[in-house]
Design a protein around this motif. Structure first.
Motif, PDB file in Angstrom:
ATOM      1  N   GLN A 111      12.038  48.985  36.154  1.00  0.00           N
ATOM      2  CA  GLN A 111      10.799  48.187  36.166  1.00  0.00           C
ATOM      3  C   GLN A 111      10.890  47.073  35.116  1.00  0.00           C
ATOM      4  O   GLN A 111      10.565  45.913  35.371  1.00  0.00           O
ATOM      5  N   LYS A 112      11.367  47.445  33.919  1.00  0.00           N
ATOM      6  CA  LYS A 112      11.466  46.457  32.831  1.00  0.00           C
ATOM      7  C   LYS A 112      12.510  45.391  33.165  1.00  0.00           C
ATOM      8  O   LYS A 112      12.360  44.235  32.797  1.00  0.00           O
ATOM      9  N   SER A 113      13.574  45.800  33.838  1.00  0.00           N
ATOM     10  CA  SER A 113      14.666  44.874  34.149  1.00  0.00           C
ATOM     11  C   SER A 113      14.215  43.794  35.122  1.00  0.00           C
ATOM     12  O   SER A 113      14.527  42.618  34.954  1.00  0.00           O
ATOM     13  N   PHE A 114      13.482  44.217  36.149  1.00  0.00           N
ATOM     14  CA  PHE A 114      13.039  43.209  37.118  1.00  0.00           C
ATOM     15  C   PHE A 114      12.065  42.230  36.448  1.00  0.00           C
ATOM     16  O   PHE A 114      12.132  41.016  36.668  1.00  0.00           O
ATOM     17  N   ALA A 115      11.190  42.775  35.591  1.00  0.00           N
ATOM     18  CA  ALA A 115      10.251  41.906  34.858  1.00  0.00           C
ATOM     19  C   ALA A 115      11.020  40.915  33.981  1.00  0.00           C
ATOM     20  O   ALA A 115      10.619  39.765  33.806  1.00  0.00           O
ATOM     21  N   ARG A 116      12.126  41.385  33.436  1.00  0.00           N
ATOM     22  CA  ARG A 116      12.963  40.528  32.588  1.00  0.00           C
ATOM     23  C   ARG A 116      13.555  39.364  33.409  1.00  0.00           C
ATOM     24  O   ARG A 116      13.668  38.247  32.920  1.00  0.00           O
ATOM     25  N   LEU A 117      13.941  39.634  34.664  1.00  0.00           N
ATOM     26  CA  LEU A 117      14.456  38.549  35.517  1.00  0.00           C
ATOM     27  C   LEU A 117      13.356  37.528  35.778  1.00  0.00           C
ATOM     28  O   LEU A 117      13.599  36.314  35.797  1.00  0.00           O
ATOM     29  N   TYR A 118      12.125  38.027  35.951  1.00  0.00           N
ATOM     30  CA  TYR A 118      10.986  37.123  36.166  1.00  0.00           C
ATOM     31  C   TYR A 118      10.809  36.233  34.924  1.00  0.00           C
ATOM     32  O   TYR A 118      10.626  35.024  35.028  1.00  0.00           O
ATOM     33  N   TYR A 119      10.887  36.853  33.750  1.00  0.00           N
ATOM     34  CA  TYR A 119      10.763  36.103  32.483  1.00  0.00           C
ATOM     35  C   TYR A 119      11.883  35.059  32.374  1.00  0.00           C
ATOM     36  O   TYR A 119      11.658  33.923  31.937  1.00  0.00           O
ATOM     37  N   ASN A 120      13.090  35.417  32.821  1.00  0.00           N
ATOM     38  CA  ASN A 120      14.209  34.463  32.828  1.00  0.00           C
ATOM     39  C   ASN A 120      13.886  33.265  33.721  1.00  0.00           C
ATOM     40  O   ASN A 120      14.157  32.125  33.354  1.00  0.00           O
ATOM     41  N   ASP A 121      13.325  33.540  34.888  1.00  0.00           N
ATOM     42  CA  ASP A 121      12.960  32.441  35.799  1.00  0.00           C
ATOM     43  C   ASP A 121      11.926  31.540  35.144  1.00  0.00           C
ATOM     44  O   ASP A 121      11.966  30.316  35.294  1.00  0.00           O
ATOM     45  N   PHE A 122      10.998  32.153  34.404  1.00  0.00           N
ATOM     46  CA  PHE A 122       9.979  31.369  33.683  1.00  0.00           C
ATOM     47  C   PHE A 122      10.655  30.476  32.634  1.00  0.00           C
ATOM     48  O   PHE A 122      10.392  29.270  32.564  1.00  0.00           O
TER      49      PHE A 122
ATOM     50  N   SER B 253       0.973  32.937  36.442  1.00  0.00           N
ATOM     51  CA  SER B 253       1.983  33.735  35.729  1.00  0.00           C
ATOM     52  C   SER B 253       2.539  32.926  34.560  1.00  0.00           C
ATOM     53  O   SER B 253       2.770  33.453  33.464  1.00  0.00           O
ATOM     54  N   ARG B 254       2.753  31.638  34.826  1.00  0.00           N
ATOM     55  CA  ARG B 254       3.274  30.759  33.778  1.00  0.00           C
ATOM     56  C   ARG B 254       2.351  30.800  32.553  1.00  0.00           C
ATOM     57  O   ARG B 254       2.811  30.931  31.416  1.00  0.00           O
ATOM     58  N   GLU B 255       1.037  30.724  32.813  1.00  0.00           N
ATOM     59  CA  GLU B 255       0.056  30.760  31.709  1.00  0.00           C
ATOM     60  C   GLU B 255       0.163  32.063  30.918  1.00  0.00           C
ATOM     61  O   GLU B 255       0.120  32.072  29.696  1.00  0.00           O
ATOM     62  N   LYS B 256       0.324  33.169  31.654  1.00  0.00           N
ATOM     63  CA  LYS B 256       0.402  34.487  30.975  1.00  0.00           C
ATOM     64  C   LYS B 256       1.676  34.622  30.141  1.00  0.00           C
ATOM     65  O   LYS B 256       1.704  35.358  29.149  1.00  0.00           O
ATOM     66  N   LEU B 257       2.758  33.941  30.555  1.00  0.00           N
ATOM     67  CA  LEU B 257       4.033  34.073  29.825  1.00  0.00           C
ATOM     68  C   LEU B 257       4.207  32.999  28.750  1.00  0.00           C
ATOM     69  O   LEU B 257       5.066  33.142  27.871  1.00  0.00           O
ATOM     70  N   GLU B 258       3.385  31.966  28.811  1.00  0.00           N
ATOM     71  CA  GLU B 258       3.516  30.833  27.881  1.00  0.00           C
ATOM     72  C   GLU B 258       3.563  31.258  26.404  1.00  0.00           C
ATOM     73  O   GLU B 258       4.411  30.766  25.640  1.00  0.00           O
ATOM     74  N   PRO B 259       2.704  32.213  25.970  1.00  0.00           N
ATOM     75  CA  PRO B 259       2.739  32.607  24.548  1.00  0.00           C
ATOM     76  C   PRO B 259       4.101  33.133  24.086  1.00  0.00           C
ATOM     77  O   PRO B 259       4.370  33.203  22.887  1.00  0.00           O
ATOM     78  N   TYR B 260       4.967  33.508  25.031  1.00  0.00           N
ATOM     79  CA  TYR B 260       6.258  34.111  24.661  1.00  0.00           C
ATOM     80  C   TYR B 260       7.426  33.147  24.874  1.00  0.00           C
ATOM     81  O   TYR B 260       8.581  33.521  24.762  1.00  0.00           O
ATOM     82  N   SER B 261       7.114  31.898  25.176  1.00  0.00           N
ATOM     83  CA  SER B 261       8.185  30.951  25.518  1.00  0.00           C
ATOM     84  C   SER B 261       9.046  30.596  24.308  1.00  0.00           C
ATOM     85  O   SER B 261      10.216  30.256  24.458  1.00  0.00           O
ATOM     86  N   GLY B 262       8.478  30.722  23.095  1.00  0.00           N
ATOM     87  CA  GLY B 262       9.244  30.325  21.914  1.00  0.00           C
ATOM     88  C   GLY B 262       9.922  31.495  21.206  1.00  0.00           C
ATOM     89  O   GLY B 262      10.549  31.303  20.154  1.00  0.00           O
ATOM     90  N   LEU B 263       9.832  32.694  21.742  1.00  0.00           N
ATOM     91  CA  LEU B 263      10.441  33.865  21.073  1.00  0.00           C
ATOM     92  C   LEU B 263      11.966  33.750  21.056  1.00  0.00           C
ATOM     93  O   LEU B 263      12.568  33.328  22.045  1.00  0.00           O
ATOM     94  N   SER B 264      12.583  34.147  19.950  1.00  0.00           N
ATOM     95  CA  SER B 264      14.054  34.215  19.946  1.00  0.00           C
ATOM     96  C   SER B 264      14.436  35.355  20.897  1.00  0.00           C
ATOM     97  O   SER B 264      13.634  36.265  21.137  1.00  0.00           O
TER      98      SER B 264
END
Ligand code: ACO
Length: 445
Positions: free
Chosen positions: A251-262, A273-284
Motif C-alpha cells: 500500500q505504501k509503495s503504490f502511494a510512493r509511486l503516486y508521490y513520485n508522479d507528483f 491531489s496536487r494540493e494535498k501533496l504540495e506541503p511535502y514538495s520540498g522535503l529531502s
C-alpha cells in the motif's frame, strides 16, 4: 505458470481464540491491519523448498502437457539454503532424467527475494539469444520464509511458483524499459550458516525497499520516455505488482509511486491531489521516508487507483504471506486469477526487491495467448481459489512446534520424517528421510 502453496496455514487475525495475534500477545489488529495480512502458510517437517519445487514442476509439465524433453534451460531462484554447493535445480533434474533429458542448462540464483527475478531474466535472455536451441526455459521460485521469534515472525510464508518461458507467450516482456537499483546494505541477511533465520533490521529494510522503488521507477520512466517520446505515469499501466513482504508495504509503495508522479509534475496528478501533496514538495528524500504525514496524504490520494491497479494483485500474498522469491510471481498469479481474459492488451509493471540489496522494475504487455497458454487456461490451471480453500488451518502452537522441530533438523543428518501425508493433496512430493551422508530422499503421495 503453476503455483504451489504449503498445505498448512495459520490465521493471523484477531477474531478467533486460536489466532496468532492472541497467541503472541500483541494488540488486536496488529497483523491484520498493521501488516495487512490475513494468514500465513508454512512448511511442516514433510515439506521443504525442494519438495515444493518438485511438486510445482511436475504439475506444470502435466497440466500443460509439456514433454520434459522440450525443456532446454531450468533456472531456480531461492534464498532458502539447504546445501551450500548443490543447486535445487539438480534435485529437479530427477524429473527430466527419467525421460532421458539431461541436456538442460541453468543453476540456482540467490540474493534474498530477488533470486526468482534473476532466474527469470536468465531464461528470457537465453530465449532471446544466439544460444537458444528452440526449447522452453523453465523458471522456479521456491522459498520457505521463517523468522526467529519476534516482530518479524508474522511476516513468514512458504510457496513455489513455476513459469514456462518461450516465444509467442501471453505475457510478453517490454525489456527495453527495465530499471534497476543495486547497492550494499545490511537490511536483511543470513550470515549464520547454522541457522535458517535471517538477521533483520526491519525498519532499515522498509526504507531500503522504498528507496530502491523510487530509484527503479525513475530509471524505468526515463527509459520509457526516451524510447516513447512521452512521459510515463502510473496511469500508463493497468496493474502494479510488488514484491510483497506484507501488504501494508505494498500500500505504501503504490502511494510512493503516486508521490513520485507528483514530484515529476505529471499532468495525470489531479488538482485536488496536487494540493494535498504540495506541503511535502520540498522535503529531502531522507525526510520523505520518515514523514508519517506524507505517507498518510499520499495513501489517501492514491487510494482509488490502488483499488483498481494493485488490490487485484494482493490475494495470494495476503493469504500465504511472504514467499520471498515466489512473492512477486504469486502476486502476478493473483491478478491473472482475478482479471483473467480482461488482461489482454493491458500493461503490468512489476517491482522486484531483494534485501542486501538488488531491485528491478520491469513491465509486460499481455495478450490472449493460444491454447494451452491462453489466459483462461492459465487461470484454470492456477485454480487459485480451490488451492487456497483446500489448505488446512492449524493453531499457532502447532506452528511454533513445527519451527522448533525445523530448527533442530536444519543442517541435520540421519533422520526420518513422520511421513504423515494425510493433509497433502495427491501428487505432492514430500521428504521421507535424510541419510547419514546428508542425502535427502523424497516420495510422491
Ligand atoms: N492495529 C492496527 N495497526 C497496528 C496495530 C494495531 N493494533 N499495532 C501496530 N500497528 C501498525 C503500526 O502502526 C505499524 O504501521 P505503519 O507501518 O503504518 O507504521 C505496523 O502495524 C507495524 O508495526 P510496527 O510496530 O511498526 O512494526 P514491527 O516492530 O511489528 O515490525 C516489520 C514490522 C519491520 C515489518 C517486521 O515484521 C519485520 O522486520 N519483518 C521482516 C522484514 C521485512 O519484511 N522487510 C520488508 C522488506 S525486506 C523483505 O522482503 C524481507
Amino acid at each position: 505458470m503453476a503455483a504451489y502453496y504449503a498445505h498448512v496455514y495459520i490465521e493471523l487475525g484477531a477474531d478467533k481464540m486460536d489466532e496468532l495475534e492472541n497467541h503472541d500477545g500483541v494488540s488486536k489488529g496488529k497483523y491484520t491491519i498493521g501488516l495487512g495480512q490475513d494468514s500465513m502458510a508454512f512448511c511442516t517437517e514433510v515439506e521443504d523448498v525442494i519438495s515444493m519445487s518438485l511438486t510445482v514442476v511436475k504439475s506444470l509439465l502435466e497440466n500443460y502437457k509439456i514433454d520434459p524433453k522440450c525443456i532446454g534451460r531450468l533456472e531456480v531462484g531461492s534464498e532458502t539454503v539447504i546445501d551450500k554447493s548443490k543447486s535445487i535445480k539438480t534435485w529437479l533434474m530427477q524429473i527430466f532424467e527419467e525421460c532421458g533429458n539431461t541436456d538442460i542448462e541453468g543453476v540456482d540464483s540467490s540474493n534474498a527475494c530477488y533470486g526468482g527475478t534473476a532466474a527469470l531474466f536468465n531464461c528470457v535472455n537465453w530465449v532471446e539469444s544466439n544460444s537458444w536451441d528452440g526449447r522452453y526455459g523453465l523458471v522456479v521460485c521456491t522459498d520457505s520464509a521463517v523468522y526467529a521469534e519476534g516482530t518479524a515472525r508474522p511476516t513468514g510464508g512458504a510457496a513455489a511458483i513455476a513459469m514456462l518461458i518461450g516465444p509467442n507467450a501471453p505475457v510478453s516482456f517490454e525489456s527495453k524499459y527495465r530499471g534497476s537499483h543495486m547497492a550494499h546494505v545490511y537490511d536483511f541477511y543470513k550470515p549464520d550458516l547454522a541457522s535458517e533465520y535471517p538477521v533483520v533490521d526491519g525498519k532499515l529494510s522498509q526504507t531500503c525497499y522504498l528507496m530502491a522503488l523510487d530509484s527503479c521507477y525513475n530509471v524505468f520512466c526515463k527509459k520509457y520516455e526516451k524510447l516513447e517520446g512521452k512521459q510515463f505515469s502510473i496511469h500508463d499501466a493497468d496493474y502494479f505488482v510488488f514484491h510483497s513482504p506484507y501488504n501494508k508495504l505494498v500500500q505504501k509503495s503504490f502511494a510512493r509511486l503516486y508521490y513520485n508522479d507528483f514530484l515529476r509534475k505529471c499532468s495525470t496528478v489531479e488538482d485536488g491531489s496536487r494540493e494535498k501533496l504540495e506541503p511535502y514538495s520540498g522535503l529531502s528524500s531522507e525526510k520523505s521516508y520518515q514523514s508519517r504525514e506524507l505517507e498518510k496524504a499520499s495513501q489517501q490520494v492514491a487510494k482509488h487507483l490502488y483499488d483498481s491497479k494493485v488490490q487485484p494483485t494482493t490475494l495470494i500474498p495476503k493469504q500465504v504471506g511472504n514467499m520471498y522469491t515466489a512473492s512477486l510471481y504469486a502476486a502476478l498469479a493473483s491478478v491473472m486469477h482475478n482479471k483473467n481474459v480482461t488482461l489482454a492488451g493491458q500493461r503490468i509493471v512489476m517491482f522486484s526487491y531483494g534485501s542486501g540489496l538488488t531491485s528491478t522494475m520491469f513491465s509486460f504487455k499481455i495478450n490472449e495467448g493460444q491454447h494451452p497458454f491462453s489466459l483462461s487456461n492459465i487461470a484454470g490451471i492456477l485454480d487459485v481459489s480451490k488451492k487456497l480453500e483446500s489448505r488446512h488451518v492449524v493453531a499457532p502452537e502447532k506452528f511454533v512446534a513445527a519451527l522448533k522441530l525445523m530448527e533442530h533438523r536444519y543442517g541435520a543428518k540421519d533422520f526420518t520424517t513422520s511421513q504423515d501425508t494425510s493433509l497433502l493433496a495427491p501428487g505432492t512430493y514430500y521428504l521421507t528421510h535424510v541419510d547419514s551422508m546428508y542425502r535427502r530422499f523424497y516420495a510422491v503421495k
